[in-house]
Motif scaffolding. Structure first.
Motif, short mmCIF file in Angstrom:
data_model
loop_
_atom_site.label_atom_id
_atom_site.label_comp_id
_atom_site.label_asym_id
_atom_site.label_seq_id
_atom_site.Cartn_x
_atom_site.Cartn_y
_atom_site.Cartn_z
N ILE A 1 -21.97 -87.08 29.91
CA ILE A 1 -20.53 -87.26 29.71
C ILE A 1 -20.26 -88.06 28.43
O ILE A 1 -19.38 -87.71 27.63
N CYS B 1 -20.79 -86.04 25.31
CA CYS B 1 -19.72 -85.06 25.12
C CYS B 1 -18.40 -85.71 24.72
O CYS B 1 -17.68 -85.21 23.85
N GLU B 2 -18.07 -86.84 25.33
CA GLU B 2 -16.78 -87.48 25.10
C GLU B 2 -16.70 -88.23 23.77
O GLU B 2 -15.68 -88.19 23.07
N TRP C 1 -13.44 -86.30 34.12
CA TRP C 1 -13.93 -85.69 32.89
C TRP C 1 -14.00 -84.18 33.10
O TRP C 1 -15.09 -83.61 33.23
N CYS D 1 -16.15 -82.46 29.99
CA CYS D 1 -17.50 -82.99 29.77
C CYS D 1 -18.30 -83.24 31.05
O CYS D 1 -19.50 -83.45 31.01
#
Length: 222
Positions: free
Chosen positions: A155, A158-159, A217, A220
């Motif tokens: 996560i 991706c974030e 999320w 992600c």
């Protein structure tokens, strides 16, 4: 020989009365003797049966105690229970075991089984099982922790590319996991998420993941 009798004489009647009384006395004596004999036999039989029952109970108790010791002596158990350590698993020991089981919140059966031994700190053979269970629980916990960490790393990459100071272009989403301020505060954070330590951001993210999964999320977290 004359068969005439003097009916006025009391002698024949006296003899007859004495003979009758003698027969009654003899019969009464026989009855009393017979009654005493039956009573004695019944008492002896009861005593034998009672003795046999006690012997059987003692044998059973002794056998059970021997089976559940698992390398731990009855004396050790008695010391743990704070009673006289005489090595005999009698009524006193059984009562003490029941009291301990009741306080420990385990099955109250008076039997010194693996669970009771473990609660007394005398697990013996069951120690290995307890250790195995503990190891299994640790392994599961470690596995779950590893899965959580892997999910959070994915996560974060991706974030924010894993940057704890990252801020979205409009300033709404902040930090490694791109928290908005409302979500951050709702999960125990304070101040600016992007200004918090990476460890604090990891902690809040793990808490959020445990509570809501990857829902916060949506992209992600897939």
């Amino acid at each position: 020989m004359s068969h005439d009798r003097d009916l006025a004489s009391t002698l024949p009647w006296s003899r007859s009365l004495r003979a009758s009384q003698k027969r009654r006395t003899s019969a009464a004596s026989k009855r009393r003797w017979s009654t005493r004999r039956r009573t004695t036999v019944a008492a002896m039989a009861t005593a034998v049966i009672g003795f046999g029952g006690v012997a059987a109970a003692q044998t059973t108790t002794s056998g059970s105690a021997a089976k559940v010791q698992s390398g731990t002596t009855i004396t050790s158990v008695q010391r743990k229970l704070g009673i006289s350590a005489d090595g005999v698993a009698g009524p006193q020991t059984r009562a003490a075991v029941k009291r301990f089981q009741r306080k420990a919140g385990i099955a109250v059966d008076g039997v010194i089984g693996p669970q009771t031994l473990a609660a007394l700190g005398l697990a013996g053979g069951s120690t290995a099982t307890a250790r195995s269970t503990a190891k299994s629980g640790t392994a599961k916990s470690s596995s779950a922790s590893g899965t959580t960490n892997a999910t959070l790393r994915k996560i974060a990459r991706c974030e924010s590319g894993g940057d704890p100071t990252a801020i979205s272009s409009d300033g709404t989403y902040r930090g490694k996991y791109q928290f908005d301020r409302q979500t951050w505060r709702a999960n125990g954070g304070s101040g600016d998420p992007a200004a918090a330590s990476e460890a604090e951001q990891d902690r809040i993210a793990a808490k959020l993941l445990a509570a809501r999964g990857t829902q916060p999320w949506p992209v992600c977290g897939r």
